[in-house]
Scaffold this active site. Structure first.
Site, mmCIF file in Angstrom:
data_model
loop_
_atom_site.group_PDB
_atom_site.id
_atom_site.type_symbol
_atom_site.label_atom_id
_atom_site.label_comp_id
_atom_site.label_asym_id
_atom_site.label_seq_id
_atom_site.Cartn_x
_atom_site.Cartn_y
_atom_site.Cartn_z
ATOM 1 N N SER A 101 96.382 77.144 24.574
ATOM 2 C CA SER A 101 97.356 77.237 26.226
ATOM 3 C C SER A 101 97.664 78.220 27.001
ATOM 4 C CB SER A 101 97.654 75.696 25.537
ATOM 5 O OG SER A 101 98.138 75.149 26.875
ATOM 6 N N ASP A 240 97.588 77.667 33.723
ATOM 7 C CA ASP A 240 98.028 78.595 32.146
ATOM 8 C C ASP A 240 96.753 78.608 31.367
ATOM 9 O OD1 ASP A 240 97.205 75.808 31.714
ATOM 10 O OD2 ASP A 240 98.620 76.146 30.033
ATOM 11 N N ASP A 242 94.955 77.738 29.410
ATOM 12 C CA ASP A 242 93.402 76.913 29.025
ATOM 13 C C ASP A 242 93.075 75.425 30.296
ATOM 14 O OD1 ASP A 242 95.819 75.233 28.822
ATOM 15 O OD2 ASP A 242 94.716 73.289 27.365
ATOM 16 N N ASP A 244 94.943 73.212 31.702
ATOM 17 C CA ASP A 244 95.791 71.849 31.805
ATOM 18 C C ASP A 244 97.329 71.472 32.959
ATOM 19 O OD1 ASP A 244 96.919 72.878 29.664
ATOM 20 O OD2 ASP A 244 96.787 71.491 28.437
#
Length: 442
Positions: A101, A240, A242, A244
């Site tokens: 992430s 960010d 990833d 999400d």
């Protein structure tokens, strides 16, 4: 039974230095494959972000699943929410995301989705952990799984994102700065906004495996703010690593975090919103602003998993964390930065107002957060001196603020957070509480 390996957001740890090894990842793939096969399932879809260790994780997981007799669909670098969507699209029995992430490149981890695009249950996680403790037993050659690479995954997800945008017109005439954090949205988000008509200025779209989240993206907005102002853009959007999480920057340079975006989505929704969910860290200004609009508000523990649980328990649609995880369950099954930002863009278009104008009614309370390093967190919740001190601080704030003390779940930290109307007062009070924590737990 307590889980040993899974946290609230999958498995995550530093790569190298003896902390995560390829053989462990292979065995995790095998163990997960063994469990889902026991439940009559036979295929998984695997995606990843752009960090360099993703190649190693992907190959190891692929081998593990195949050895358990599970077919594997590989989609390469894709946002986490895209995996939740594509798992359903390809009728796979599980979705795997290789990502840490918003963390630096040297971290990596694994997130799991069910066939319905939701995070897998605690029961399945415990079954996987139990299987992981055993020895790998490869199925016979005729039962080995097969691997297939999906070449059009990005195009499918781009079209899905665009389908969630509903406004009076497209985005023609808007100049938008997009910061993709050199992460998984780098080849998706620009196309979404360009195909909807916007002029896009790209940032963070040159991943090299090491620069994910480095001085860019939703966790570091300084460069985005500067670019929005210097290019006279209408606004900026940052994701960010990833994809999400999302943060936005208005034309004047004002930062809109998850709290602000949740306010916009709730207040300007086409249909009346009964209630929304935030966390213990959600700014009190959002709670007050929603109260004025007769919209119920509920707080949960920090973590999008807890926000999701609260939404599903109440049959509500909207929730968010201050960090930028925004859940719009009427649009998708998990936090999706691109889709959340498209919903905000639709509000801007339909209301014919700027971000600054739309957010103006919400008063954000000043907030002070101090992380106190301690040797031992045990006894924190039972400490009478801290309880008394918190009550005293709340009394001094005369009901015009909020105090939160909580122990970190992953570090030797106790977090002291105070928010209120008077910035100088809350700074002094937070420092006073932090000193007491040091005294009690040093």
């Amino acid at each position: 039974m307590k889980k040993k390996y899974f946290g609230t957001d999958g498995i995550r740890n530093r790569v190298g230095k003896g902390m995560i090894r390829p053989d462990q990842i292979l065995k995790l793939g095998w163990a997960t494959g063994k469990v889902i096969k026991k439940h009559g399932e036979k295929s998984v879809l695997i995606g990843k972000d752009t960090r360099i260790s993703g190649y190693m994780f992907e190959s190891a997981l692929e081998a593990g699943f195949i050895s358990a007799g599970i077919d594997v669909y590989l989609v390469g670098p894709m946002p986490t929410p895209a995996i939740a969507y594509l798992t359903q699209t390809f009728h796979c029995d599980a979705g795997i995301v290789i990502s840490a992430s918003h963390n630096p490149h040297y971290d990596n981890g694994i997130k799991f989705f069910s066939a319905k695009g939701l995070k897998i249950s605690d029961e399945i996680e415990l079954e996987v952990e139990s299987a992981f403790e055993g020895e790998i037993e490869t199925v016979s050659s005729e039962l080995l799984g097969k691997a297939r690479r999906i070449d059009d995954a990005a195009g499918r997800y781009i079209e899905f994102c665009k389908s969630t945008y509903h406004a009076q017109r497209k985005l023609d005439g808007f100049k938008i700065v997009l910061d993709c954090a050199n992460g998984a949205t780098y080849h998706v988000a620009p196309s979404v906004f360009q195909e909807l008509g916007a002029e896009v200025i790209e940032m963070g779209v040159s991943p090299n495996g090491l620069n994910i989240n480095l001085g860019c993206g939703a966790t570091d907005l300084a460069a985005l703010q500067q670019k929005v102002l210097s290019s006279s853009a209408d606004l900026g959007i940052a994701y960010d690593g990833d994809g999400d999480r999302v943060m936005m920057v208005s034309g004047s340079g004002r930062i809109l975090d998850g709290d602000a975006l949740l306010y916009l989505l709730a207040v300007y929704a086409k249909k009346p919103v009964r209630g929304v969910v935030g966390t213990l860290m959600t700014n009190m200004g959002l709670e007050n602003a929603l109260k004025e609009k007769n919209i119920d508000f509920v707080r949960t523990q920090v973590g999008d998993r807890y926000v999701m649980e609260a939404l599903m328990a109440r049959d509500w649609q909207l929730g968010a964390e201050s960090s930028g995880h925004v859940l719009s369950l009427d649009k998708t099954t998990t936090g999706d930065g691109i889709i959340a930002s498209l919903q905000v863009m639709a509000i801007i278009v339909n209301q014919s107002k700027t971000l600054d104008e739309l957010i103006a009614p919400m008063q954000v309370y000043p907030q002070v957060l101090i992380n106190v390093h301690v040797k031992d967190k045990s006894g924190f919740e039972r400490n009478q001196a801290l309880r008394a001190a918190v009550e005293q601080v709340e009394a001094e704030m005369l009901g015009k603020g909020r105090v939160l003390l909580r122990a970190s779940g992953t570090e030797s930290l106790i977090r002291v957070m105070i928010e209120g109307e008077d910035a100088k007062l809350i700074q002094n009070l937070a420092e006073r509480l932090a000193k007491l924590v040091e005294t009690e737990f040093s």
